[in-house]
Enzyme design. Structure first.
Site, short mmCIF file in Angstrom:
data_model
loop_
_atom_site.label_atom_id
_atom_site.label_comp_id
_atom_site.label_asym_id
_atom_site.label_seq_id
_atom_site.Cartn_x
_atom_site.Cartn_y
_atom_site.Cartn_z
N ARG A 185 11.38 -0.93 11.71
CA ARG A 185 10.01 -0.74 12.18
C ARG A 185 9.68 -1.79 13.23
O ARG A 185 9.76 -2.99 12.95
CB ARG A 185 9.06 -0.84 10.97
CG ARG A 185 7.81 -0.04 11.17
CD ARG A 185 6.95 -0.08 9.93
NE ARG A 185 5.64 -0.60 10.29
CZ ARG A 185 4.59 -0.57 9.50
NH1 ARG A 185 4.67 -0.05 8.30
NH2 ARG A 185 3.44 -1.05 9.91
N ARG A 195 -1.09 -9.14 13.43
CA ARG A 195 -1.58 -8.17 12.43
C ARG A 195 -2.33 -8.89 11.31
O ARG A 195 -3.33 -8.39 10.81
CB ARG A 195 -0.41 -7.36 11.88
CG ARG A 195 0.08 -6.33 12.90
CD ARG A 195 1.46 -5.81 12.59
NE ARG A 195 1.54 -5.03 11.39
CZ ARG A 195 2.67 -4.81 10.71
NH1 ARG A 195 3.80 -5.33 11.13
NH2 ARG A 195 2.65 -4.07 9.63
N ARG A 255 11.18 -5.89 5.58
CA ARG A 255 11.03 -4.45 5.86
C ARG A 255 11.48 -4.12 7.28
O ARG A 255 12.13 -3.11 7.52
CB ARG A 255 9.56 -4.03 5.66
CG ARG A 255 9.32 -2.53 5.85
CD ARG A 255 7.91 -2.13 5.50
NE ARG A 255 6.92 -2.77 6.36
CZ ARG A 255 5.60 -2.70 6.17
NH1 ARG A 255 5.12 -2.03 5.14
NH2 ARG A 255 4.77 -3.29 6.99
N LYS A 272 0.83 -1.22 0.00
CA LYS A 272 0.00 0.00 0.00
C LYS A 272 0.86 1.27 0.00
O LYS A 272 0.59 2.20 -0.74
CB LYS A 272 -0.94 0.04 1.23
CG LYS A 272 -1.92 -1.12 1.29
CD LYS A 272 -2.94 -0.92 2.39
CE LYS A 272 -2.38 -0.93 3.79
NZ LYS A 272 -1.84 -2.27 4.22
N ARG A 307 -10.05 0.34 8.17
CA ARG A 307 -9.61 -1.02 8.51
C ARG A 307 -10.73 -1.80 9.18
O ARG A 307 -10.53 -2.98 9.52
CB ARG A 307 -8.42 -0.94 9.46
CG ARG A 307 -7.05 -1.05 8.78
CD ARG A 307 -6.02 -0.94 9.85
NE ARG A 307 -4.76 -1.56 9.56
CZ ARG A 307 -3.70 -0.92 9.05
NH1 ARG A 307 -3.79 0.33 8.70
NH2 ARG A 307 -2.57 -1.56 8.89
P1 AMP Z 1 0.22 0.51 8.86
O1 AMP Z 1 1.40 1.40 8.74
O2 AMP Z 1 -0.94 0.96 8.02
O3 AMP Z 1 0.56 -0.95 8.64
O4 AMP Z 1 -0.29 0.63 10.37
C1 AMP Z 1 0.54 0.25 11.48
C2 AMP Z 1 -0.32 0.08 12.72
O5 AMP Z 1 -0.98 1.32 13.02
C3 AMP Z 1 -1.44 -0.95 12.62
O6 AMP Z 1 -0.99 -2.27 12.86
C4 AMP Z 1 -2.41 -0.44 13.68
O7 AMP Z 1 -1.96 -0.77 14.97
C5 AMP Z 1 -2.29 1.07 13.52
N1 AMP Z 1 -3.27 1.60 12.54
C6 AMP Z 1 -2.99 2.18 11.34
N2 AMP Z 1 -4.11 2.53 10.69
C7 AMP Z 1 -5.13 2.16 11.49
C8 AMP Z 1 -6.55 2.21 11.37
N3 AMP Z 1 -7.15 2.72 10.28
N4 AMP Z 1 -7.29 1.73 12.41
C9 AMP Z 1 -6.72 1.22 13.52
N5 AMP Z 1 -5.39 1.10 13.68
C10 AMP Z 1 -4.60 1.57 12.68
#
Ligand code: AMP
Length: 192
Positions: free
Chosen positions: A136, A147, A130, A14, A91
């Protein structure tokens, strides 16, 4: 306005494909993961709350996340005038419904949902790589399992939600990044 939801499991590409979309279309990019990580880096109260969930691989509660998204939209009205790339949001079904309302209130709507589809073994490989490359902290084997489970339970139902609305376009998310983006561009141009 062109509002694109870039959708997929963790590690589906993404972020990478959002970068390509930004270069091609004049859109404002909102990555909710980046917003949260930035808050953690700056040591804000929100960052401290978010970190506890992120480190466990859990989702931040819907109310909090929806509030954050509304704030980002409202503070970037000019930059978002042509449209928005939503990366990592929604999400959950509750977030998707809230997004619909938020956009409706602003006189617009989701134009398309680009669903990047990648087999689970490849997702895990990409995330672990990654983690090694970027440091990260949630890109480790333990958190990844959570996740992916969260994705299957809470996020993947959005595919059916958006398919029913005729908005979901599946894209094969494996192979060369440029070739994947060619498919994405064709899908976006079809709704422009
Ligand atoms: P990402 O970078 O999109 O993979 O997001 C990393 C982490 O941030 C996720 O595993 C969640 O803990 C949190 N997070 C990001 N976007 C959301 C969302 N829309 N709703 C809830 N938690 C989120």
């Amino acid at each position: 306005m062109l509002n694109i939801v870039i959708f997929g499991a963790p590690g589906s590409g993404k972020g990478t494909q959002s970068d390509n979309l930004i270069k091609t279309y004049n859109l404002f990019h909102i990555s909710t993961g980046d917003v949260l990580r930035d808050n953690i880096k700056r040591g804000t109260e929100l960052g401290a709350t978010a970190k506890a969930y992120i480190d466990k691989g859990q989702l931040i509660p819907d109310d909090l996340m929806i509030g954050i998204l509304a704030d980002v939209l409202d503070s970037n009205k000019e930059a978002a005038a042509q449209g928005v790339i939503f990366d990592g949001f929604p999400r959950t079904i509750a977030q998707a419904e809230a997004l619909e309302t938020m956009l409706q209130e602003r006189g617009t709507s989701v134009s398309t949902v680009i669903g990047l589809e990648v087999p689970e073994e490849e997702l895990i490989e990409r995330i672990i790589l990654r983690g090694k490359q970027t440091g990260r902290t949630d890109d480790n084997m333990e958190t990844v399992k959570n996740r992916l489970a969260v994705y299957h339970n809470q996020t993947s139902p959005l595919q059916a939600f958006y398919k029913e609305k005729g908005l979901y376009q599946a894209i094969k998310g494996t192979g060369k990044i440029e070739e994947i983006f060619d498919d994405i561009r064709r899908a976006v141009d079809a709704v422009k």
